[in-house]
Design an enzyme around this catalytic site. Structure first.
Site, PDB file in Angstrom:
ATOM      1  N   ARG A  49     -22.291  12.404  19.207  1.00  0.00           N
ATOM      2  CA  ARG A  49     -23.527  12.267  18.439  1.00  0.00           C
ATOM      3  C   ARG A  49     -24.352  11.127  19.011  1.00  0.00           C
ATOM      4  O   ARG A  49     -23.910   9.988  19.057  1.00  0.00           O
ATOM      5  CB  ARG A  49     -23.214  11.999  16.962  1.00  0.00           C
ATOM      6  CG  ARG A  49     -24.438  11.969  16.052  1.00  0.00           C
ATOM      7  CD  ARG A  49     -24.009  11.808  14.592  1.00  0.00           C
ATOM      8  NE  ARG A  49     -25.143  11.929  13.687  1.00  0.00           N
ATOM      9  CZ  ARG A  49     -25.900  10.910  13.286  1.00  0.00           C
ATOM     10  NH1 ARG A  49     -25.629   9.688  13.728  1.00  0.00           N
ATOM     11  NH2 ARG A  49     -26.912  11.094  12.458  1.00  0.00           N
ATOM     12  N   SER A 122     -23.327  21.778   8.844  1.00  0.00           N
ATOM     13  CA  SER A 122     -23.285  20.894   7.684  1.00  0.00           C
ATOM     14  C   SER A 122     -23.734  21.666   6.445  1.00  0.00           C
ATOM     15  O   SER A 122     -24.667  22.467   6.505  1.00  0.00           O
ATOM     16  CB  SER A 122     -24.210  19.691   7.885  1.00  0.00           C
ATOM     17  OG  SER A 122     -23.781  18.900   8.964  1.00  0.00           O
ATOM     18  N   LYS A 151     -24.998   7.175   7.724  1.00  0.00           N
ATOM     19  CA  LYS A 151     -26.081   8.123   7.440  1.00  0.00           C
ATOM     20  C   LYS A 151     -26.591   7.851   6.020  1.00  0.00           C
ATOM     21  O   LYS A 151     -26.274   8.583   5.080  1.00  0.00           O
ATOM     22  CB  LYS A 151     -25.597   9.565   7.586  1.00  0.00           C
ATOM     23  CG  LYS A 151     -25.189   9.957   8.990  1.00  0.00           C
ATOM     24  CD  LYS A 151     -24.909  11.445   9.110  1.00  0.00           C
ATOM     25  CE  LYS A 151     -26.187  12.247   9.044  1.00  0.00           C
ATOM     26  NZ  LYS A 151     -25.962  13.698   9.328  1.00  0.00           N
TER      27      LYS A 151
END
Length: 222
Positions: A49, A122, A151
């Site tokens: 990521r 997700s 996040k």
């Protein structure tokens, strides 16, 4: 050699300890060495990521890490996907991609990558989970279960909703968001196949040791 998607379908336990990379805690280390340490410690799945990198840069990073893993852990069989960027996954010949609700739709990702690559999605609700499964997702990442600085804008998902999602779909579900050795117990009895972690692995000074502790706790909880 078995295709990545077929491997995940045949070995859902590969999702047990899902490590998501983050450059924030590299210090003097390279991301490749951190990933090697994570796999040596017991990580069973990796996601690269990097929201700041271009597709070309991300593909190059993926190839560098994959090469280091092949050299250091040739028998690990750890699937390795890229977050969000389907173009990078194609360029790097990655095992697959993980997309969010606001990223490229699952069906588009599946169409672009073909039938043999992994597509993770997700989800925060049963409706999203069922739609992703119908569109060809191989697993779901569900969260955030616990508020996390990684996040901060992530939608929160209750433990009850996580359980409902696991009961509604036939594909594996991975819990994510604020999970560490002290919070993994929230997954007990939900039906998840594993836990996705970020800082619990990559912020550790001894990544291999931290990952081994997580793996031991996950096996106890699940």
């Amino acid at each position: 050699m078995i295709a990545p998607r077929a491997y995940v379908r045949a070995h859902p336990a590969c999702l047990r300890l899902y490590a998501v990379t983050d450059d924030a805690w590299l210090r003097e280390r390279t991301l490749a060495s951190c990933c090697v340490d994570a796999v040596r410690g017991g990580a069973t799945f990796l996601q690269l990521r990097d929201k700041q990198a271009s597709s070309v840069e991300l593909a190059a990073r993926y190839r560098s890490i994959a090469s280091a893993l092949d050299e250091a852990c040739p028998d690990s069989n750890v699937p390795f996907v890229i977050n969000d960027d389907v173009e990078a996954a194609i360029l790097a010949e990655a095992d697959g991609v993980h997309v969010g609700q606001d990223d490229m739709a699952c069906a588009q990702a599946r169409s672009a990558l073909g039938p043999d690559k992994i597509v993770g999605v997700s989800a925060q609700t049963v409706e999203q989970a069922l739609a992703a499964e119908a569109a060809g997702a191989d697993y779901l990442g569900v969260g955030a279960l616990i508020p996390t600085s990684t996040k901060p804008d992530a939608v929160s998902v209750s433990r009850d909703e996580l359980s409902r999602i696991c009961a509604a779909v036939s594909i594996p579900v991975v819990g994510i968001g604020g999970l560490n050795v002290g919070t993994l117990s929230c997954l007990a009895g939900t039906g998840v196949s594993g836990a996705a972690v970020v800082s619990a692995v990559f912020a550790a000074s001894d990544i291999a040791r931290a990952t081994a502790s997580l793996k031991k706790e996950i096996e106890h909880v699940l």
